[in-house]
Design an enzyme around this catalytic site. Sequence first.
Site, short mmCIF file in Angstrom:
data_model
loop_
_atom_site.label_atom_id
_atom_site.label_comp_id
_atom_site.label_asym_id
_atom_site.label_seq_id
_atom_site.Cartn_x
_atom_site.Cartn_y
_atom_site.Cartn_z
N ASP A 1 10.56 -5.14 8.58
CA ASP A 1 9.54 -4.88 9.60
C ASP A 1 9.41 -6.17 10.41
O ASP A 1 10.36 -6.94 10.51
CB ASP A 1 8.22 -4.45 8.95
CG ASP A 1 7.27 -3.77 9.93
OD1 ASP A 1 7.53 -2.61 10.29
OD2 ASP A 1 6.29 -4.40 10.34
N VAL B 1 0.84 -1.19 0.00
CA VAL B 1 0.00 0.00 0.00
C VAL B 1 0.88 1.24 0.00
O VAL B 1 1.82 1.36 0.79
CB VAL B 1 -0.93 0.03 1.23
CG1 VAL B 1 -1.71 1.34 1.28
CG2 VAL B 1 -1.89 -1.16 1.22
N ALA C 1 4.43 4.18 2.85
CA ALA C 1 4.04 2.93 2.21
C ALA C 1 4.25 1.80 3.21
O ALA C 1 4.91 1.97 4.25
CB ALA C 1 4.86 2.69 0.94
N LYS C 2 3.69 0.64 2.91
CA LYS C 2 3.87 -0.53 3.77
C LYS C 2 3.49 -1.77 2.98
O LYS C 2 2.71 -1.70 2.04
CB LYS C 2 3.01 -0.43 5.04
CG LYS C 2 3.58 -1.18 6.23
CD LYS C 2 4.75 -0.44 6.86
CE LYS C 2 5.23 -1.10 8.13
NZ LYS C 2 6.25 -0.30 8.83
N GLY C 3 4.02 -2.91 3.39
CA GLY C 3 3.69 -4.15 2.71
C GLY C 3 3.66 -5.31 3.68
O GLY C 3 4.12 -5.21 4.82
#
Length: 427
Positions: A157, A71, A116-118
């Site tokens: 992460d 995202v 952003a992140k995934g």
Amino acid sequence: MNDVSTPLSFVGTAPHSPWATYLSQVDRVVPYIGHLAKWVETLKRPKRALIVDVPIEMDDGSVRHFEGYRVQHNLSRGPGKGGIRFHPDVTLEEVMALSAWMTVKTAAVGLPFGGAKGGIRVDPSQLSIKELERMTRRYTSEIGLIIGPQRDIPAPDVNTNAQVMAWMMDTYSMNIGSTATGVVTGKPIHLGGSLGRVKATGRGVFVTGREAARRIGLSLQGARVAVQGLGNVGSTAAELFVAAGCKVVAMQDHTGTRVNPKGFDLDKLRAVQSAGGGVAAHPDGEAVDAESFWDVDCDILIPAALEGQIDAARANRIQARMVLEGANGPTLPEGDDVLRERGVLVVPDVICNAGGVTVSYFEWVQDFSSFFWTEDEINARLDKIMIDALAQIWNTADRHQITLRTATFAVACERILMSRQERGLYP
């Protein structure tokens, strides 16, 4: 015509979801951003959300499918930046919230990034190393449509590390036909990683905590610290606080909770962790049930595990003078309100744990220039950015008589929405 407040069709209505928590935080900042409030809906909608299927062949010859996400919440101030987590409970809404907090976090410390992140819905402990590699590489290929050194830069992460980043960097590089070290950060040093990156997030927690303690008159000498989550962030922060004269009197991770008013020997914890154990295997202190962690008599509480830990009930039980959010989104809005009413200072995640993304920025810059700094230079630059950012946030909080969280959002959202306004809408 749809009203601007029409909710997103793919978001649920759970009141305590990470996304709901984030939206509540945005709503609270609206009175403090003046004319830029006309753009606030920008913050409530991710710019881009990609859901991918990640099929891999397992070691036994079977084929399994995993659900993956990337995202990009907001790119007004620069390319996306944010981690990748491998966890069985990852959801699209969680990744959306984490990407949004990254938008705020990068703006709060003045980095030229968006958020952003995934993530992938998987328990990586159930995979072999080769299965983990195949999954990482397939996922990287699937999200390769939207990532890149100038587009979106992933990082480690929860349950991901330098090795995972190395696989991602190699996969992306193979797909474009040239080595692109800047596509990820948190890489191994010899692949363009930065010195100081591994401990950067925990160091940021310590630096902001030290500054906050000074401002409220809390001496670190002999101060009692309770830490939830003894991974990279929590353990690094604990070590730095102990080095500054504090003692860790309570620890909690997924294996258990232990309390020791005399203070824990962190060398013993490292030895236990090296052997594959956790807090429950520490030889000192007393084992207590998980909920008792929130009743521990301490001065500083560091939630450094997952989001949604401090609700109103737990906030009423916390004995600390100060909460340092090492994790993302550990405090629910109701918990925030209770802590404020009780006079407990909360240093919010969007500034407290921004050390990691700050050194990721350093790594990205070093990769582009092929010129690398020493660890002392990295730490000095990190400390200055964190201290200066916290000072501006604290001044904003004092000026408006608001919490540090709302002040951080006010500073960050003004920068984000000013960028949005100045860029305009295309076409």
